[in-house]
Design a protein around this motif. Sequence first.
Motif, short mmCIF file in Angstrom:
data_model
loop_
_atom_site.label_atom_id
_atom_site.label_comp_id
_atom_site.label_asym_id
_atom_site.label_seq_id
_atom_site.Cartn_x
_atom_site.Cartn_y
_atom_site.Cartn_z
N LYS A 182 30.70 11.69 -8.38
CA LYS A 182 31.00 10.98 -7.15
C LYS A 182 29.76 10.66 -6.33
N ASP A 183 28.77 11.52 -6.33
CA ASP A 183 27.55 11.32 -5.56
C ASP A 183 26.35 11.37 -6.50
N ARG A 184 25.54 10.31 -6.48
CA ARG A 184 24.38 10.26 -7.35
C ARG A 184 23.19 9.71 -6.57
N SER A 185 22.01 10.22 -6.85
CA SER A 185 20.77 9.73 -6.24
C SER A 185 19.78 9.41 -7.34
N VAL A 186 19.13 8.25 -7.24
CA VAL A 186 18.13 7.85 -8.21
C VAL A 186 16.93 7.27 -7.46
N GLU A 187 15.80 7.17 -8.15
CA GLU A 187 14.60 6.57 -7.58
C GLU A 187 14.06 5.53 -8.55
N LEU A 188 13.48 4.46 -7.97
CA LEU A 188 12.95 3.36 -8.76
C LEU A 188 11.50 3.10 -8.38
N SER A 189 10.66 2.83 -9.37
CA SER A 189 9.28 2.46 -9.11
C SER A 189 9.26 1.07 -8.46
N VAL A 190 8.45 0.94 -7.42
CA VAL A 190 8.41 -0.30 -6.65
C VAL A 190 7.41 -1.27 -7.27
N PRO A 191 7.82 -2.54 -7.49
CA PRO A 191 6.90 -3.52 -8.06
C PRO A 191 5.92 -4.06 -7.02
N GLY A 192 5.13 -5.05 -7.41
CA GLY A 192 4.16 -5.66 -6.51
C GLY A 192 4.82 -6.55 -5.47
N PRO A 193 4.03 -7.16 -4.58
CA PRO A 193 4.59 -7.98 -3.50
C PRO A 193 5.54 -9.06 -4.00
N GLY A 194 6.62 -9.23 -3.28
CA GLY A 194 7.62 -10.24 -3.64
C GLY A 194 8.98 -9.87 -3.08
N ALA A 214 0.82 -1.22 0.00
CA ALA A 214 0.00 0.00 0.00
C ALA A 214 0.85 1.26 0.00
N ASP A 215 2.13 1.14 0.28
CA ASP A 215 3.05 2.28 0.31
C ASP A 215 3.39 2.65 -1.13
N THR A 216 3.08 3.85 -1.55
CA THR A 216 3.26 4.26 -2.94
C THR A 216 4.59 4.97 -3.20
N ARG A 217 5.44 5.08 -2.18
CA ARG A 217 6.72 5.77 -2.38
C ARG A 217 7.63 4.97 -3.30
N LYS A 218 8.48 5.69 -4.02
CA LYS A 218 9.52 5.04 -4.81
C LYS A 218 10.70 4.66 -3.92
N LEU A 219 11.51 3.74 -4.40
CA LEU A 219 12.71 3.32 -3.66
C LEU A 219 13.87 4.20 -4.07
N GLY A 220 14.47 4.88 -3.10
CA GLY A 220 15.62 5.73 -3.37
C GLY A 220 16.93 4.97 -3.20
N VAL A 221 17.91 5.31 -4.04
CA VAL A 221 19.25 4.74 -3.95
C VAL A 221 20.24 5.89 -3.99
N GLN A 222 21.04 6.01 -2.93
CA GLN A 222 22.05 7.08 -2.82
C GLN A 222 23.43 6.45 -3.00
N MET A 223 24.15 6.84 -4.05
CA MET A 223 25.48 6.30 -4.35
C MET A 223 26.54 7.33 -3.96
N ARG A 224 27.53 6.89 -3.20
CA ARG A 224 28.63 7.78 -2.78
C ARG A 224 29.96 7.10 -3.04
N TYR A 225 30.85 7.81 -3.72
CA TYR A 225 32.19 7.30 -4.03
C TYR A 225 33.22 8.30 -3.53
N PRO A 226 34.09 7.92 -2.60
CA PRO A 226 35.12 8.84 -2.10
C PRO A 226 36.17 9.12 -3.17
N ALA A 227 37.09 9.99 -2.82
CA ALA A 227 38.05 10.48 -3.81
C ALA A 227 38.88 9.37 -4.45
N MET A 228 39.24 8.35 -3.68
CA MET A 228 40.15 7.32 -4.19
C MET A 228 39.42 6.16 -4.87
#
Length: 295
Positions: free
Chosen positions: A179-191, A120-134
Amino acid sequence: GVDYWLMQNSWGSSVGDKGFWKIRRGTDECSIESEGLTVAKAELPSVCPTTKCVHGAPLNDCTCRCLPGWTGADCGQSRVTCYNGGVVNSDNSACWCPLGTFGSACDASAQLSRLAQASADTRKLGVQMRYPAMTQPPTQQSFVAIFPAAATDAFQYTAMTYLCGGSYNAGLRGGLCGKDRSVELSVPGPGKYKVALVVYNPPNEFGLHGFKRLLSDDSLLGYFTVTDTEEEAVEEARLNDPSRLLTIKIQDLRKEEIKLQAEMNARLDVVDKILYPNAPPPSPPPPPPPPPPPP
C-alpha cells in the motif's frame, strides 16, 4: 461526402462523438425515414405540489428520488467527497483529481519530493506512493520513471526504478505491490520532465503480458524541471504545482461544456421551430456586464 442525420439521446457526452452519432441519410437506416421522429410532450405531475427536489424528482409518496451523486430529503446534499485537493466535477458524479492523485475520490496519491531543482543540486528525486484500503495498488514489476516532457513511449525514460521489484509473483499479495512505497530516481540534466508510473500487465488467459508502450495521461504523476539556477527552480516549481494545473484543466473543461451546451441548444431550437412553428421567438439573452473601469 455522405449525407447523414445527426442524432442525440439522453445518455450524455460520454457516448458516441461527445454524445452525438451519425446515421446515413436517404437509405432508411434503422427505419429513420420510414418511421420518422416521435416526440412526446411530458405532462407536469400534479401530485406533491409542495415537494421540492433540488437534484431529483418527487415520487408518488412525495419523497424525492435523487439523481446520482446527490442525497438528502430534498436531494440537495452531494454524496461525492474528494481528497488531496480534488474538486467535484460539474455534474457531481465524480472528482477532478490533481496530478499525482488517483481513484474515484482522489484518495490515492504519489507525492514528488520536489517539483524543480537546480542542476547543482545532487539530491535524487523521491516519490512517495500511498494507496488507501479501498484502492488497489499497482502490480509487481511496475516501474516509476522520469521522461522528457514530450515523450510518449513508456521506454523513453532518462531514469527508472521498479516500484516493488523487477519480477512478478502472483502468489505474493496477489501480484500487487504494498500500500505504501517510496522510491528514488537519479535526476537528469537541465530540462523539462514528467514523472510517470508504468504499470505491468500480468499474464492473461492467452499468456500475454507486458507494458503498454504508449504513455497515457492516467500514468502521469507530475511534472519536474531541472534548471540552471535556484531562482529559476522556484518559478518552475510554481508552474508545475498540481493545484495550479488542475485549476487550468477545470477552466478548459468548463469552457468545453459551455460550448457543447450551446451547440445542443442550437439544435433544440431547430426542433422547436418544427414542432411549434407559431410560437413567439425566445427573448434575447441579456447584454454582458460592462467591463470594469481601468485601474
